[in-house]
Design an enzyme around this catalytic site. Structure first.
Site, short mmCIF file in Angstrom:
data_model
loop_
_atom_site.label_atom_id
_atom_site.label_comp_id
_atom_site.label_asym_id
_atom_site.label_seq_id
_atom_site.Cartn_x
_atom_site.Cartn_y
_atom_site.Cartn_z
N ASP A 56 0.83 -1.19 0.04
CA ASP A 56 0.01 -0.09 -0.08
C ASP A 56 0.72 1.20 -0.07
O ASP A 56 0.40 2.23 -0.52
CB ASP A 56 -0.98 -0.13 1.26
N GLY A 57 1.95 1.31 0.70
CA GLY A 57 2.98 2.38 0.66
C GLY A 57 3.40 2.79 -0.73
O GLY A 57 3.33 3.80 -1.19
N ASN B 130 -4.46 9.14 1.84
CA ASN B 130 -5.13 8.65 2.94
C ASN B 130 -5.62 9.79 3.94
O ASN B 130 -6.73 9.90 4.24
CB ASN B 130 -4.13 7.62 3.69
N ASP B 131 -4.40 10.31 4.92
CA ASP B 131 -5.04 11.18 6.03
C ASP B 131 -3.68 11.99 6.28
O ASP B 131 -2.79 11.90 5.87
CB ASP B 131 -5.41 10.14 7.18
N ARG C 146 0.86 12.85 26.59
CA ARG C 146 -0.05 14.14 27.01
C ARG C 146 -0.72 14.57 25.94
O ARG C 146 -0.51 14.30 24.84
CB ARG C 146 1.29 15.17 27.35
N ASP D 186 -5.89 12.97 22.15
CA ASP D 186 -4.39 12.53 21.85
C ASP D 186 -3.82 12.78 20.10
O ASP D 186 -2.79 12.66 19.94
CB ASP D 186 -4.54 10.85 21.94
#
Length: 296
Positions: A74-75, A154-155, A165, A184
């Site tokens: 997929d990469g 993708n994103d 944190r 997060d």
């Protein structure tokens, strides 16, 4: 966006083909040689070969090829789709990876798939991409403002750093304040990316033909805890605040360490990713079910 065949899909086949393979997969290189030998036996076919990890050998060919055959996981498909989108170059993926969600062709199926390219019996699927821009204000001369520009299939993910944190994200839609979310991380995903990290974080599954994208908070704390589905024309503007470190990751490939004052803007990219398909139009759902480990 349409997944219907265009006249060029069915009336003529490819004559100029670029073969791309993952540089660190010996089996991908071997299959590339096999496909190249097959194409060299076909009259009137021109081929080029390149590695997606060496863009200088690929970019000069893109204005002149009919399409790309990409061999990898997929990469590899993400890299090939991003490279070809700006030139209107479609990509046929042959899965040499573990998941292969973006590639419908398995290695042993390569010959009928490549023959479909030559015969013009394939069809083209368009997928929405997003453009991710970062504006980083300078402190004034001699420290000017900086700009970073990415394209993603993708994103884009804004996330905390190495320590557990939370970060605070302030989101605007089309210039209007929407919400302040302590979390997060925050994911902005395309329909293609909706089945990746966004799905794991509780986001919806969008079929690839939609021209929408989603905003998904990751582990929100006392904040808006539902994903948002946005229309193609929406512009998302995000500022993040933190007390340790934060980063922006685009398509799991580009990483940018964020600094205070960064403004991230995400919107639809005008150029879609183009995927070659030789199977039926229901295959997305079957592939999804297979990847989720379910059977009917």
């Amino acid at each position: 966006m349409s997944a219907s065949p265009t006249p060029s899909d069915s009336s003529s086949g490819w004559k100029r083909i670029c073969l791309l393979h993952h540089p660190h997969k010996a089996e991908a290189a071997a299959l590339t040689r096999q496909i190249a030998a097959f194409l060299e036996q076909q009259a009137g076919i021109e081929i080029c070969r390149s590695s997606l990890w060496d863009p200088d050998t690929l970019t000069p060919h893109l204005p002149h090829v009919d399409g790309i055959v990409a061999l990898g996981g997929d990469g590899t498909m993400l890299r090939a789709a991003r490279s070809g989108s700006g030139y209107g170059v479609p990509v046929l993926g042959i899965n040499m990876g573990r998941v292969g969600f973006l590639s419908e062709v398995k290695p042993h199926q390569w010959q009928p798939a490549v023959q479909a390219l030559l015969d013009g019996t394939h069809w083209i699927e368009e997928r929405l991409m997003i453009r991710v821009q970062v504006h980083r204000p300078g402190s004034g001369p001699p420290d000017p403002d900086q700009a970073f520009d990415f394209e993603a299939l993708n994103d884009a993910v804004i996330s905390r750093g190495s320590l557990a944190r939370v970060i605070e994200t302030r989101i605007q839609l089309n210039g209007h304040m929407l919400a302040r979310i302590i979390c997060d991380g925050l994911i902005v995903a395309t329909p293609t990316g909706s089945t990746g990290y966004a799905l794991a974080a509780g986001g919806p599954i969008l079929p690839p033909e939609l021209r929408n994208f989603v905003v998904v908070p990751v582990a929100p704390h006392l904040s808006l805890n539902r994903p948002l589905v946005l229309s193609e024309g929406t512009q998302v503007r995000v500022q993040a605040f933190w007390d340790h470190e934060a980063m922006l990751t685009v398509d799991g490939h580009f990483n940018l360490d964020m600094v205070e004052g960064d403004v991230i803007t995400v919107g639809a990219n005008p150029n879609p990713a183009l995927f070659v398909r030789v199977g039926g139009r229901h295959d997305f759902y079957q592939t999804l079910v297979d990847r989720l480990g379910k059977t009917y």
